[in-house]
Design a protein around this motif. Sequence first.
Motif: not given
Length: 421
Positions: A137-139, A184-187, A201-204
């Motif tokens: 869904s993100a891409r 980022e979407a998964v995060a 979450i620290l980062t994606a």
Amino acid sequence: MKFYELSRQERLASLREGGQLTAESYTYLLEKPALNESILNAMVENSIGQFNLPFGIADHFLIDGQVYFVPMVTEEPSVIAAASNGAKRVASSGGFTTVASEHLLKAQVIIHGVTNHDELTKRLTNAEAAIKRVAISARPSLVRRGGGVRQIEYNQLPEGYEELALWIDPVDAFGANMANTIAEAVAKYLQVAVLQDDERILTAILSNTGEKMTVTIECAVNWSQLATDQLSGEEVATRIAELNHFSTLNPDRAVTENKGILNGVFAVALATGNDLRAISASVSHYLQTTSTPVLSQWQLDHEQQLLRGSLTLPLPIGSVGGAINSLPATQISLELLHNPSAKDLMSIIASVGLTNNLAALRALVTNGIQAGHMHLQTANLAIQAGATGDEIEVLHEKLNQVSQADLTLAKKLLQQLRNEG
């Protein structure tokens, strides 16, 4: 006349007549128009102009049965000459062959505050189907083109860290932006639906590891193609293999041999609009994690009287997207290469790296690197001395007739030339 003996205008005409360039591309290169303001301002912050580098062609390349005129952007005079020289020797013996190639980009979702890794990994594994749906869904356009998430890995790390790794097929793009968007979407999904207690979450972000964006190419060169007036082809081949082996024993030599490979790799990557920093980072990582400090291998085949070469290289590149689609000269480069897929472009770039390596090693074990190198460098010396227009070529020829050319001599000869004129 040979290709390198033609004038720039004659080379362009030859490429147009041979079908390598369209009439539009021919005109663009002939007239050398500047990038317009809108492109400059869109591509970089605080634009003040454009920085020009020479754009040349290496010929004689035969890769997987296809003949190529390879575009290269470099300020180093000997790089394109060496590539063409080495490619001609390889082509006469059958050309380059791609042995293996993969093109998967890694994105990392980094989690901190983990107290029970096994329990978190179980939750992540159970959510894998949902993670894939979020990625799609993100891409969604990526999936329509045949790409998307191919693998998901869960890596438990010390001090409360855990990594969820998404291996993404970006099709013909390098895919940095799409990887970041998916990560980022998964995060966001994980933070809301999967993580518990102090887990956060620290980062994606994508990784430039290049671990699964690698290509291996091979070639075999007949000994007869390596001979000089003083040395047999077998002797030259033996010396090349020995020097390459020495690089596996000596890091100081290995780093220089690798730089010679990257001379060609970077020149084609730049011509095709790809990210040299990403390639550099992935090559550094690759060398840190492999058992040999040198990228190439050259070995003797006594039975068939061949010198066999191979190169495995991480190449995080694409043939569409980003600057590749924005820069007119980049589009011309891809046109010259028959508009390759990302995997085909990886093979082309690696082949140029290996042929630059061959040319450099042959020079080093025969006449030395300076003979051919300085012959080409004297043109730059003429420019530094102040030569302009037709003076450059005349002074270039005069400097090549002396044993030791320097700037003082170049200025003296230029003044003599002008006095005579």
